[in-house]
Every structure is written in structure tokens, then in C-alpha cells.
Design an enzyme around this catalytic site. Structure first.
Site, mmCIF file in Angstrom:
data_model
loop_
_atom_site.group_PDB
_atom_site.id
_atom_site.type_symbol
_atom_site.label_atom_id
_atom_site.label_comp_id
_atom_site.label_asym_id
_atom_site.label_seq_id
_atom_site.Cartn_x
_atom_site.Cartn_y
_atom_site.Cartn_z
ATOM 1 N N ASP A 1 -12.142 2.844 4.520
ATOM 2 C CA ASP A 1 -11.599 2.516 5.665
ATOM 3 C C ASP A 1 -12.239 2.889 6.937
ATOM 4 O OD1 ASP A 1 -10.510 -0.013 4.600
ATOM 5 O OD2 ASP A 1 -8.325 1.015 4.694
ATOM 6 N N GLU B 1 4.930 -0.493 14.748
ATOM 7 C CA GLU B 1 5.423 0.787 14.289
ATOM 8 C C GLU B 1 6.489 1.275 15.185
ATOM 9 O OE1 GLU B 1 2.106 -0.059 14.874
ATOM 10 O OE2 GLU B 1 1.655 -0.225 12.548
ATOM 11 N N HIS C 1 -1.595 7.215 3.043
ATOM 12 C CA HIS C 1 -3.085 7.131 3.533
ATOM 13 C C HIS C 1 -3.387 8.362 4.649
ATOM 14 C CE1 HIS C 1 -2.103 3.679 1.201
ATOM 15 N NE2 HIS C 1 -3.330 3.310 1.276
ATOM 16 N N SER D 1 0.805 -1.195 0.016
ATOM 17 C CA SER D 1 0.077 -0.012 -0.052
ATOM 18 C C SER D 1 0.831 1.159 0.000
ATOM 19 C CB SER D 1 -0.994 -0.047 1.354
ATOM 20 O OG SER D 1 -1.715 -0.960 1.387
#
Lengths: 280, 331
Positions: B135, B76, B127, B55
Site C-alpha cells: 500500500d 476517524e 497496520h 482488516s
């Protein structure tokens, strides 16, 4: 390239003497500062002294020397321990230790790499050092640089989720130029680790995460040196040394006292403590 | 650093037909392309991702340079720390995931090991904003600029289109220190002129207006230009500034715009709190107070829907820019 490193100390008695000096300087700094973390600085002292003075190659005159071994104090609140060692190693003048936690002093309450070349990364917010150590180890491996990375964590610190993210990474990427140490002193600010948030079985947990685990008496210099040698010889997986230690080690009235996690000695306590360490 | 550019405001070399011929491209696709090219040229570039390489478009780099790509899994915080460690051995790490996870999940890691430690880490998040679409709110970062802008040592960049994204990536690889680049999921029209080259801290001026100036960044640059065209037909001189570097803000250009029109409208795909609108207000309030209208999400979360529907719902459209300006000019 001329490699200038301090002569490594191999003699156990000499290392023990250095550790005594480091403990006295830790207490001196804390007493001068009037605040700071006594217990956890003393518990990790023997392991840290062994790593710095018997294992690591470094050059205080060229702190960014690219082949240096790296050290990360993930439990950043033990900053006085790191500062006492770095002063002893020659990174900065010994008189600097009088200025711990003072305004505009390089000796910040928690280690800051901006203020002291030779501190690899700033720490203090727990759980982050092992990730940085992994990154360094991966970077060194990409460069075929034989340097090693050492990282000391607290046992309470392993309650942080990021530690286990990093533990997975070390094993996944087969990082064997890294040696982690858990300073397992079994106390944290609010009380015994097992009462606050149990982490046992700590040995089995690290093993299950794919690590080579060595459990030792973290105050026995011979055991420490043996474990560090073993860590270096293990290939294909990361090694963690579980150093079973005593919080406040070396000063009877600080030992295993949770109230000395974040409290500095008074002048009177300091004088008494120095006598004990010297005679110990 | 790229070649030195004139500090004078650059104006558009109007070849509108050529610009409009180009098909819309997502900024994340431009990032993937730029990384691939950098991988060839720069052996010190390494890339990290947190299980979203398909993505974020780091997957191309991953396939071509597997030794220099680190998939960190869905972790992360660890990704940021590892990136800092790699930077400390002289690598130039690009760490990517969705903006909401990159800046929110790992904020303290960015604060301590990237900004406070001043490590050479490039955070490139995709994003961002409500154009994530279906989403929904959990995945729509509307606070990331605010989170990153508050950190000392951090540079914050929001490219407007694919070409600017490529220019940004090729520039920041040589800029020492922490950088946050905010990219999107959706395809965006090409708005920047062919000869444009990004300079950190330098806004691109399409036109300075006498009645109002629209300060935009990211996908709103195209909307601002459309709004200016509509207003022009009604005799309103609206300027458009692409403030792609939000920190450090191009104060000189902003001051020129405010002095020229006495009215500023900001437009962003982000909360009006702490983002571009916030930054513009902070500067103008202290240095040249003029009325400012902020277009963006109004202290709210996003929701599911198509990007176009969501932009309309939140008033992030050329039409709403036009309405807002007309309303403000009435007063």
C-alpha cells in the site's frame, strides 16, 4: 436512589430574570479576567439558561449521578456562560467566578472537566462536542438510561468537518436522546460568517443530513421552551435547534460587534452594561 | 489490573523448541480473538471502527455483538469523539483503524477528548510500520509512537507477538485512562514464553548482556533475539529486552541494561525520531549516558514493496542489528 435536582423553573419571567443574572455574571467574570469571549457567551445565554434551569435534571452535590442529563458546550470559548450557570446551579461557590483565567483556577480559559466535576468533557478546540454527545447518547441508550444529552455549537463552528461527520452519525444511529443547538449569531473572529466561509442554507443542510430542524428566535424564552419540548417529543431522529441570535445580546454597544468576539469589557463598559441589562 | 507481579526482572523460561513450533500470527488477529472473548465476559466493552473492521479484525466482535459495535464510516475524528462519549457513560470503548489514520487524522481529538479529558478510551491501531507493505507510504505509520508518546495521560504499548497482544488487551480493559496499542498487519513469529503475562510499564528481559543490550519492541524483538544468537557465536554477549510499554518506559530495566553493557542498541519499526529509540535516549542522556545506536526508519517515509524487502531497505533486520553492534564495539 434519592434524586436531588434543583427545582426546575417553568415560569418564563423567572427564566428571563435568571438569564439577566447570568449575563451580568458573565460580564463580571470577563472584566475581572481582562480577557475572554464576550460576544458568544452573551448570544447563547438564553438557550443555555433554558436548557439548564427548565429542562435538565442534575445534582451539583453528585455531579456524576448516572441519570443526570448531560450538557456539552462544544463552543468552549463561551466558557464564562457555562461557569456562570454552574455557579448559579451550585456546582461551586459563587466567589470562584472572580478567578476566571487566573493561574491554578478551576475556571480555565476553556472548559476543563478535570478541574470542575459537572463539566462532562473538556472543549475548546472546535467541532468536537457533537461527536462526544453522540457517544454519550449511544452509551445511555445501551443502558436504557432515559437521560438526555444537550450540545451547543457555534454557527462558525459548523465550518469544522467533524461536525458533519457527527451529524451523519446522529442520523445514522437514529439518536433521539440528543438535542443539538446551533447558536446562529452570524459572526466569527474574522468577520461575518457568510463572508469568512458561508454555511447557509444552514436549516436545509441539517435537514439534508437527516435531522429534525427547528429554527427559532434564540432570545425569545417562550420559543426556546417550545422548541426544547418539541425536540424531546421527536423520536427516531436527532433534533437540532437553529437559535437565531445576536452576538453580544443584552448590551447595546456589544451587539453585532465582531470586535467583541474575544475581548473583555473595561470596568467602565461593565458598569454601563450592568445598568442596561438590569433595565432591559 | 492483572495480578501483581514481581518487580524483579523476569528471565526467559527457556523452552525454545516449544516457542518456535508455533506458527506466526498477526497481532491484529490476536486482537480480534481477544475482543471476541472480552465481549462475552464484559458487557461494558464496546468497539468502534472506521470502515476497516475486516482488516483491523474487529469484525468478529461486530458480528457477535452488533449492539455494541459502531461502524463510524470513514470518519476517524468523529470515531474518537464518539468513543470518548461512550467512555463517559461507563463503557470501555476500543476504537480501531489503521495506525496512520488513528493517530494522525484524529490527533487533536485524541488530545482534547481522550487525553486532556482523561477518558477511558483504548486506541488499538493496526497496520503500523512499513510491513503494511504494498500500500505504500500513505498507509505506513512511522510517526505514531512519537505522536502518542507526547500526549500527557497516554500509555503506549507495542506488543511483540500474538500472545503478548492478547495479554495486553486483557490487561488494559481494566486499566483506567487512555491507552494506545500498536499492532501490525503482517504475521509475526511467536517470541514470548508460554507463561508470560503482560504488566504495564514492565519490560520483559530475555537476557541482560555484558557487551551490548538490544532494546526492541514489536516485530523487532524476534530480530533482536536472532541477532543476539549470531553475536553469541562470535563471542559477543548481547542482551535482549522487549520494551513493550514505551510509555511509561521501564527505566529500572533500561538502567540495569545500560550499566551492564555500556552500549545500547534500539530497534523499532518506526522513525528513530520520537519513538522507542527517542524515549531510550531521553532517559539515558539524563540518567546514565552511554553510547546508543538507533535502528529504525531514518527520518524518511516508507514506500511500496513486500514487507521483507522494505525491512531490508530500511535496515530493520537481524543482520543490520549485528552489523551495527559490531561497528559500535570497534570504537
Amino acid at each position: 436512589m434519592t434524586v436531588m435536582t434543583k427545582g426546575k423553573i417553568t415560569d418564563v419571567q423567572e427564566l428571563k430574570n435568571v438569564a439577566k443574572k447570568i449575563r451580568i455574571n458573565i460580564l463580571h467574570m470577563l472584566t475581572q479576567a481582562g480577557s475572554g469571549h464576550t460576544g458568544g457567551s452573551l448570544s447563547a445565554a438564553d438557550v443555555a439558561v433554558a436548557i439548564y434551569f427548565s429542562k435538565m435534571s442534575f445534582n451539583p452535590d453528585n455531579p456524576k449521578w448516572e441519570n443526570r442529563d448531560r450538557f456539552i458546550l462544544s463552543k468552549g470559548h463561551a466558557a464564562p456562560l457555562l461557569y456562570a450557570i454552574m455557579a448559579e446551579a451550585g456546582y461551586f461557590p459563587m466567589e470562584t467566578i472572580n478567578n476566571l483565567r487566573k493561574v491554578e483556577s478551576p475556571l480555565q480559559g476553556h472548559p476543563c472537566c478535570k478541574h470542575i466535576p459537572g463539566i462532562e468533557v473538556s472543549t475548546g478546540s472546535l467541532g468536537q462536542g457533537l461527536s462526544v454527545a453522540n457517544g454519550m447518547a449511544l452509551g445511555l441508550r445501551l443502558d436504557n438510561n432515559p437521560a438526555k444529552v444537550y450540545c451547543i455549537m457555534g454557527d462558525g463552528e459548523t465550518q469544522e468537518g467533524q461536525i458533519w461527520e457527527a451529524a451523519m452519525t446522529s442520523a445514522h444511529y437514529k439518536i433521539d436522546n440528543l438535542c443539538a443547538v446551533v447558536d446562529n449569531n452570524e459572526l466569527q473572529i474574522d468577520g461575518p460568517v457568510e463572508e469568512v466561509m458561508g454555511i447557509q442554507p444552514i436549516h436545509d443542510k441539517w435537514e439534508a443530513f437527516g435531522w429534525h430542524v427547528i429554527s427559532i428566535d434564540g432570545h425569545d424564552m417562550e420559543e426556546i421552551l417550545k422548541a426544547l419540548d418539541e425536540a424531546e417529543s421527536v423520536k427516531g431522529k436527532p433534533t437540532v435547534i437553529i437559535a437565531n441570535t445576536t452576538k453580544g445580546k443584552g448590551v447595546s454597544f456589544f451587539e453585532d460587534k465582531v470586535e467583541y468576539h474575544g475581548v473583555a469589557p473595561s470596568q467602565e463598559e461593565f458598569d454601563k452594561a450592568v445598568k442596561e441589562i438590569r433595565n432591559g | 489490573m492483572g495480578e501483581a507481579q514481581s518487580t524483579e526482572h523476569r528471565t526467559q523460561n527457556t523452552d525454545k523448541s516449544r516457542t518456535e513450533e508455533k506458527k506466526p500470527v498477526a497481532t491484529r488477529d490476536a486482537y480480534g480473538k481477544a475482543l471476541l472473548e472480552l465481549g462475552e465476559k464484559r458487557p461494558d466493552v464496546v468497539v468502534l471502527d472506521a470502515d476497516l473492521s475486516g482488516s483491523t479484525k474487529t469484525i468478529g466482535f461486530a458480528k457477535k455483538f452488533p449492539d455494541r459495535f459502531f461502524n463510524m464510516g470513514i470518519a476517524e475524528q468523529d470515531m474518537i469523539g464518539t468513543a470518548a462519549g461512550l467512555a463517559l457513560t461507563g463503557k470501555v470503548p476500543f476504537a480501531s483503524t489503521f495506525a496512520v489514520f488513528e493517530t494522525g487524522r484524529a490527533w487533536d481529538q485524541i488530545r482534547l477528548t481522550v487525553c486532556y479529558s482523561n477518558t477511558n478510551v483504548k486506541l488499538v491501531a493496526t497496520h503500523s510500520g512499513i510491513t503494511v507493505g504494498e500500500d505504500g507510504a500513505s498507509h505506513q505509520a512511522l510517526e505514531d509512537i512519537a505522536l502518542m508518546r507526547a500526549l500527557p495521560n497516554m500509555t503506549v504499548i507495542v506488543p511483540a507477538d500474538a500472545a503478548e497482544t492478547e495479554s495486553v488487551i486483557n490487561t488494559i480493559v481494566d486499566q483506567k485512562g487512555p491507552v494506545y496499542v500498536r499492532l501490525g498487519r503482517a504475521k509475526v513469529p511467536c517470541v514470548m514464553p508460554d507463561d508470560y503475562k503482560f504488566t504495564p510499564g514492565k519490560a520483559f528481559v530475555f537476557h541482560i548482556g555484558k557487551d551490548v543490550n538490544i532494546v526492541a519492541a514489536g516485530i523487532t524483538v524476534d530480530m533482536a533475539r536472532k541477532a543476539a544468537e549470531i553475536l553469541s557465536e562470535e563471542g559477543i554477549d548481547a542482551g535482549v529486552v522487549n520494551m513493550s510499554t514505551i510509555k511509561p518506559l521501564d527505566e529500572e530495566t533500561l538502567l540495569t541494561a545500560a550499566q551492564s553493557s555500556g552500549l545500547i542498541v534500539t530497534a523499532e519499526e518506526h522513525s528513530v525520531i520520537g519513538g522507542l529509540g527517542g524515549a531510550v535516549c531521553e532517559f539515558l542522556a539524563e540518567n546514565y549516558p552511554v553510547p546508543v545506536k538507533r535502528i529504525g526508519t531514518q527520518d524518511s517515509f516508507g514506500c511500496s514493496g513486500s514487507p521483507a524487502e522494505l525491512l531490508k531497505l530500511h535496515g530493520i533486520t537481524a543482520e543490520n542489528i549485528v552489523e551495527t553492534i559490531k561497528e559500535a564495539l570497534k570504537k
